[in-house]
Design an enzyme around this catalytic site. Structure first.
Site, mmCIF file in Angstrom:
data_model
loop_
_atom_site.group_PDB
_atom_site.id
_atom_site.type_symbol
_atom_site.label_atom_id
_atom_site.label_comp_id
_atom_site.label_asym_id
_atom_site.label_seq_id
_atom_site.Cartn_x
_atom_site.Cartn_y
_atom_site.Cartn_z
ATOM 1 C CD GLU A 136 -3.221 0.774 0.532
ATOM 2 O OE1 GLU A 136 -4.111 1.638 0.490
ATOM 3 O OE2 GLU A 136 -3.330 -0.347 0.015
ATOM 4 C CB CYS A 191 -1.517 7.072 1.366
ATOM 5 S SG CYS A 191 -2.605 5.926 2.217
#
Length: 476
Positions: free
Chosen positions: A229, A263
């Site tokens: 990720e 993010c």
């Protein structure tokens, strides 16, 4: 024995330290976890759920020291409370969801109908997790919980930027003997994480693209799966029919919550030219109302920049933008208060894709806003990125926004909202482009990442043999 000093993000002083493990110590710890995994797997998903529910109670009892540790690690309070609440909710959700992943079905083969097919699920013995500093508690456990329920042993190596939460977390694990045998959190640095890859059977990593590439290469050499990720440069598209009051509030929050250190932060905003001026005026007005959470945690909404290196990135992006003609409407500088590094919400216009703040991940409270003339242009601009984690679309109706969402190169699109995957974890998604690799960490499929499927192909013996005839026909 090497000791590493840990900086306090609010004071800038090193007021904590961790001892880095030697390679042989890490190897021993992994071997101990691996040795206990078979007994953990034998409990079955129902038995493991009971154990994790007991751990959830221990986490609830340790609420105060855990929140205090995460707050000191990160320099912010509200998000720290949400992290613990998110972990408790994740345990509950997975304890309900995990049994559904083990439903076995026996069915006939479509190719050879008298052959019966069933499945057997085999967990990876030891899963390693390398987690980041921006949400240290939640992102350490978001993969660990489904991996444990899948029957794996788990070792986490959290970021050395925010390690204070590890001690109270380990205390909660220690009070649940069955869990203590197969679950550990090992403080360390980048070298520790790189060494961990040599001892595990699968690896979860959350962090930058640069480090994710190194992890992918290292796991590939070992032929073990990696679930990555990575970064995001999330775009938002604002159509002419949008409710501007709603959109500006949502996009401001989505850009600056946790000081933009996520993010899934909105990092690029594309607005229809017909509403551009009004959108910017409202956004700037709201951004100026936000204050730094200094001198007290409750003094404002914007916490400190947690990592010194990240402050350098933000400063570089701002300098590059100004040099290339961007206009800063508010904020616009790294400030030092009490030894900590801070940045107020910064709205920029006159931006273009040749600027670093429109192409690289800023990971800070920057809101670059760019006008578009046609829907095709907006989609093209939003997709003009190396990243494809998530995105947002605002329009007068969900249907209008969804029609645009289908054209965006992103794993998740929030409709008339922002960063919904930070809270809604039951929708399966895959990262596009350089934003990640491997199966979805969201949705029911997330637990299957930690299970290998073994097919059992059964001949019930009710049909004539189909092998070579025996005895073999006599040769003439």
């Amino acid at each position: 024995m090497t000791t590493l000093g840990i900086r306090n993000p609010r004071t800038g002083r090193e007021d904590y330290s961790i001892t880095l493990p030697e390679a042989h110590e890490l190897a021993r710890r992994c071997a101990e976890l691996r040795a206990k995994q078979s007994a953990w797997s034998a409990l079955g998903v129902a038995g493991r759920s009971i154990v994790l529910q007991r751990w959830k109670e221990e986490l609830s009892q340790a609420r105060e020291p855990l929140i205090q540790a995460v707050t000191t690690d990160t320099g912010r309070l509200g998000e720290s409370v949400l992290e613990l609440e998110g972990v408790l909710g994740t345990i509950e959700r997975w304890c309900q969801q995990a049994p559904l992943s083990y439903v076995e079905e026996r069915k006939p083969s479509q190719v050879v109908p008298f052959i019966q097919i069933s499945s057997d699920y085999v967990p990876h013995q030891l899963v390693g997790i390398i987690s980041p500093w921006n949400f240290p508690l939640l992102l350490s456990l978001i993969d660990a919980i489904p991996a444990l329920l899948a029957g794996c042993a788990v070792l986490i190596k959290p970021s050395e930027v925010t390690p204070r939460f590890v001690a109270p977390l380990l205390e909660t694990i220690a009070r649940v003997p069955e869990l203590r045998d197969v679950f550990y959190v090992q403080v360390g640095d980048g070298t520790t994480g790189a060494t961990l890859i040599e001892y595990v059977d699968a690896l979860c990593f959350t962090g930058s693209v640069a480090n994710g590439r190194k992890v992918a290469e290292a796991t590939a050499r070992r032929f073990i799966p990696a679930f990555l990720e990575l970064g995001g440069k999330d775009p938002a598209i604002v159509l002419p029919s949008t409710d501007l009051e709603r959109a500006t509030t949502a996009l401001l929050w989505g850009s600056v919550v946790n000081t933009g250190q996520s993010c899934q932060s909105i990092e690029r905003i594309y607005v229809a030219r017909t509403i551009f001026d009004e959108f910017v005026a409202r956004l700037v007005e709201k951004a100026r109302q936000l204050k730094l959470a200094y001198p007290e945690y409750t003094s404002g909404q914007i916490g400190p920049i947690m990592a010194v290196r990240q402050a350098g990135t933000i400063e570089r992006h701002l300098r590059d933008a100004v040099e290339k003609g961007a206009r800063i409407h508010c904020g616009g500088a790294i400030e030092t208060h009490g030894g900590g590094l801070w940045c107020l919400p910064t709205v920029l216009t006159n931006v273009k894709h040749t600027m670093l703040n429109m192409s690289e991940e800023s990971f800070g409270p920057l809101l670059p806003v760019m006008a578009f003339d046609t829907l095709e242009e907006a989609i093209s601009l939003a997709n003009d990125s190396l990243y494809g984690l998530s995105a947002s679309v605002f329009a007068g109706s969900a249907e209008e926004a969804e029609a645009v969402a289908h054209h965006l190169e992103a794993g998740a699109v929030s409709i008339n909202d922002v960063s919904l995957t930070a809270f809604v974890h039951d929708g399966e998604e895959h990262s596009f482009k350089y934003s990640g690799l491997g199966g979805s960490r969201m949705g029911p499929a997330a637990i299957k990442r930690f299970l290998r499927t073994r097919a059992l192909l059964t001949n019930p013996g009710i049909n004539d043999p189909w092998w070579f005839p025996f005895p073999a026909p006599s040769q003439q």
